[in-house]
Design a protein around this motif. Sequence first.
Motif, PDB file in Angstrom:
ATOM      1  N   LYS A 145       0.815  -1.211   0.000  1.00 43.94           N
ATOM      2  CA  LYS A 145       0.000   0.000   0.000  1.00 43.94           C
ATOM      3  C   LYS A 145       0.849   1.262   0.000  1.00 43.94           C
ATOM      4  N   LYS A 146       0.335   2.251  -0.726  1.00 43.06           N
ATOM      5  CA  LYS A 146       0.976   3.554  -0.799  1.00 43.06           C
ATOM      6  C   LYS A 146       0.487   4.415   0.362  1.00 43.06           C
ATOM      7  N   LEU A 147      -0.816   4.382   0.608  1.00 41.77           N
ATOM      8  CA  LEU A 147      -1.422   5.155   1.686  1.00 41.77           C
ATOM      9  C   LEU A 147      -1.218   4.425   3.005  1.00 41.77           C
ATOM     10  N   ASN A 148      -0.401   4.977   3.874  1.00 35.85           N
ATOM     11  CA  ASN A 148      -0.195   4.393   5.197  1.00 35.85           C
ATOM     12  C   ASN A 148       0.028   5.519   6.194  1.00 35.85           C
ATOM     13  N   THR A 149       0.038   5.185   7.441  1.00 36.18           N
ATOM     14  CA  THR A 149       0.128   6.191   8.496  1.00 36.18           C
ATOM     15  C   THR A 149       1.425   6.995   8.412  1.00 36.18           C
ATOM     16  N   ASN A 150       2.550   6.333   8.193  1.00 37.99           N
ATOM     17  CA  ASN A 150       3.824   7.054   8.120  1.00 37.99           C
ATOM     18  C   ASN A 150       3.807   8.084   7.000  1.00 37.99           C
ATOM     19  N   TYR A 151       3.330   7.688   5.833  1.00 44.23           N
ATOM     20  CA  TYR A 151       3.242   8.601   4.685  1.00 44.23           C
ATOM     21  C   TYR A 151       2.350   9.793   5.017  1.00 44.23           C
ATOM     22  N   LEU A 152       1.169   9.530   5.575  1.00 49.38           N
ATOM     23  CA  LEU A 152       0.218  10.598   5.871  1.00 49.38           C
ATOM     24  C   LEU A 152       0.729  11.536   6.963  1.00 49.38           C
ATOM     25  N   GLU A 153       1.396  10.986   7.985  1.00 48.23           N
ATOM     26  CA  GLU A 153       1.969  11.830   9.045  1.00 48.23           C
ATOM     27  C   GLU A 153       3.011  12.797   8.480  1.00 48.23           C
ATOM     28  N   LYS A 154       3.889  12.280   7.633  1.00 46.89           N
ATOM     29  CA  LYS A 154       4.930  13.131   7.042  1.00 46.89           C
ATOM     30  C   LYS A 154       4.315  14.170   6.116  1.00 46.89           C
ATOM     31  N   LEU A 155       3.372  13.752   5.311  1.00 51.40           N
ATOM     32  CA  LEU A 155       2.738  14.639   4.343  1.00 51.40           C
ATOM     33  C   LEU A 155       1.960  15.765   5.020  1.00 51.40           C
ATOM     34  N   LEU A 156       1.217  15.418   6.080  1.00 51.87           N
ATOM     35  CA  LEU A 156       0.322  16.385   6.718  1.00 51.87           C
ATOM     36  C   LEU A 156       0.893  17.008   7.992  1.00 51.87           C
ATOM     37  N   GLY A 157       2.034  16.495   8.480  1.00 52.54           N
ATOM     38  CA  GLY A 157       2.721  17.097   9.620  1.00 52.54           C
ATOM     39  C   GLY A 157       2.004  16.959  10.950  1.00 52.54           C
ATOM     40  N   VAL A 158       1.362  15.825  11.187  1.00 51.71           N
ATOM     41  CA  VAL A 158       0.611  15.622  12.428  1.00 51.71           C
ATOM     42  C   VAL A 158       0.656  14.135  12.802  1.00 51.71           C
ATOM     43  N   ASP A 159       0.607  13.844  14.113  1.00 57.41           N
ATOM     44  CA  ASP A 159       0.551  12.459  14.576  1.00 57.41           C
ATOM     45  C   ASP A 159      -0.796  11.861  14.216  1.00 57.41           C
ATOM     46  N   MET A 160      -0.761  10.645  13.690  1.00 60.36           N
ATOM     47  CA  MET A 160      -1.984   9.960  13.279  1.00 60.36           C
ATOM     48  C   MET A 160      -1.906   8.497  13.676  1.00 60.36           C
ATOM     49  N   THR A 161      -3.051   7.849  13.677  1.00 57.85           N
ATOM     50  CA  THR A 161      -3.093   6.408  13.860  1.00 57.85           C
ATOM     51  C   THR A 161      -4.228   5.852  13.004  1.00 57.85           C
ATOM     52  N   MET A 162      -4.067   4.621  12.561  1.00 57.54           N
ATOM     53  CA  MET A 162      -5.025   3.998  11.665  1.00 57.54           C
ATOM     54  C   MET A 162      -5.624   2.748  12.300  1.00 57.54           C
ATOM     55  N   ARG A 163      -6.910   2.545  12.067  1.00 57.81           N
ATOM     56  CA  ARG A 163      -7.593   1.331  12.492  1.00 57.81           C
ATOM     57  C   ARG A 163      -8.522   0.877  11.379  1.00 57.81           C
ATOM     58  N   LYS A 164      -8.697  -0.430  11.272  1.00 61.37           N
ATOM     59  CA  LYS A 164      -9.708  -0.943  10.352  1.00 61.37           C
ATOM     60  C   LYS A 164     -11.079  -0.591  10.906  1.00 61.37           C
ATOM     61  N   ILE A 165     -12.024  -0.378  10.026  1.00 60.27           N
ATOM     62  CA  ILE A 165     -13.360  -0.024  10.480  1.00 60.27           C
ATOM     63  C   ILE A 165     -13.981  -1.166  11.289  1.00 60.27           C
ATOM     64  N   ASN A 166     -13.574  -2.403  11.006  1.00 57.23           N
ATOM     65  CA  ASN A 166     -14.046  -3.545  11.803  1.00 57.23           C
ATOM     66  C   ASN A 166     -13.613  -3.415  13.262  1.00 57.23           C
ATOM     67  N   VAL A 167     -12.394  -2.936  13.496  1.00 59.78           N
ATOM     68  CA  VAL A 167     -11.890  -2.733  14.856  1.00 59.78           C
ATOM     69  C   VAL A 167     -12.691  -1.635  15.548  1.00 59.78           C
ATOM     70  N   ILE A 168     -13.000  -0.576  14.825  1.00 60.30           N
ATOM     71  CA  ILE A 168     -13.798   0.508  15.398  1.00 60.30           C
ATOM     72  C   ILE A 168     -15.163  -0.014  15.842  1.00 60.30           C
ATOM     73  N   ASN A 169     -15.782  -0.846  15.006  1.00 58.71           N
ATOM     74  CA  ASN A 169     -17.066  -1.454  15.385  1.00 58.71           C
ATOM     75  C   ASN A 169     -16.931  -2.274  16.658  1.00 58.71           C
ATOM     76  N   LYS A 170     -15.856  -3.034  16.787  1.00 61.00           N
ATOM     77  CA  LYS A 170     -15.635  -3.850  17.991  1.00 61.00           C
ATOM     78  C   LYS A 170     -15.421  -2.964  19.216  1.00 61.00           C
ATOM     79  N   LEU A 171     -14.692  -1.865  19.067  1.00 60.64           N
ATOM     80  CA  LEU A 171     -14.463  -0.948  20.188  1.00 60.64           C
ATOM     81  C   LEU A 171     -15.775  -0.344  20.670  1.00 60.64           C
ATOM     82  N   LEU A 172     -16.671  -0.087  19.760  1.00 57.61           N
ATOM     83  CA  LEU A 172     -17.970   0.478  20.130  1.00 57.61           C
ATOM     84  C   LEU A 172     -18.824  -0.526  20.912  1.00 57.61           C
ATOM     85  N   GLN A 173     -18.536  -1.804  20.758  1.00 55.83           N
ATOM     86  CA  GLN A 173     -19.291  -2.840  21.469  1.00 55.83           C
ATOM     87  C   GLN A 173     -18.718  -3.142  22.853  1.00 55.83           C
ATOM     88  N   LYS A 174     -17.526  -2.653  23.127  1.00 53.02           N
ATOM     89  CA  LYS A 174     -16.851  -2.947  24.411  1.00 53.02           C
ATOM     90  C   LYS A 174     -17.418  -2.111  25.540  1.00 53.02           C
TER      91      LYS A 174
END
Length: 174
Positions: A145-174
């Motif tokens: 993949k070209k689009l990844n967190t390291n690339y986006l952090e450098k490009l946009l100059g901000v700390d970021m983190t990535m999660r799959k949308i499936n993980v987000i759904n699971k977090l909402l159920q916790k």
Amino acid sequence: MEYIILLRGVTPSGKNSIPKMSYLVEILTEVGFINVRTYIQSGNIILETDLYLSEINVLINRTIKEKIGADLKIIIKTKKDLTKVVYENPFDSEKYDYSRIHVVFCQKEIRELPLERLQENYGEEEIFVSNECLYLYLPRAATHKKLNTNYLEKLLGVDMTMRKINVINKLLQK
């Protein structure tokens, strides 16, 4: 209030590893967070506190650094934030493989970032900018993949983190 803490930079081994999530729960409870729980080994924490966001960030970072030795970036969201992210997902599940949808978070408002730096074309990969996050559709294997967190952090100059949308759904159920 209940918060979801997304740790950036957790590794399976090395300086930013967290040996056991149960230990993470223990040390965060010791410093005053309530109803602390985790989801999978990659650094997803749900907890309750009355502290301000900046205080939560400092306390979690300091506690992990002192007790575990890892210096991790921290993104803090509410369940309301994540519910909105799931609801506003622009990728239709009939056209897109739901398991390949990722969401990128940062602590700043997305619209405040220098979004003009994003390219218009990332090949098969797609990016969609919302008010809360960046949605990515990454159909290829992670190693390509070209689009990844390291690339986006450098490009946009901000700390970021990535999660799959499936993980987000699971977090909402916790």
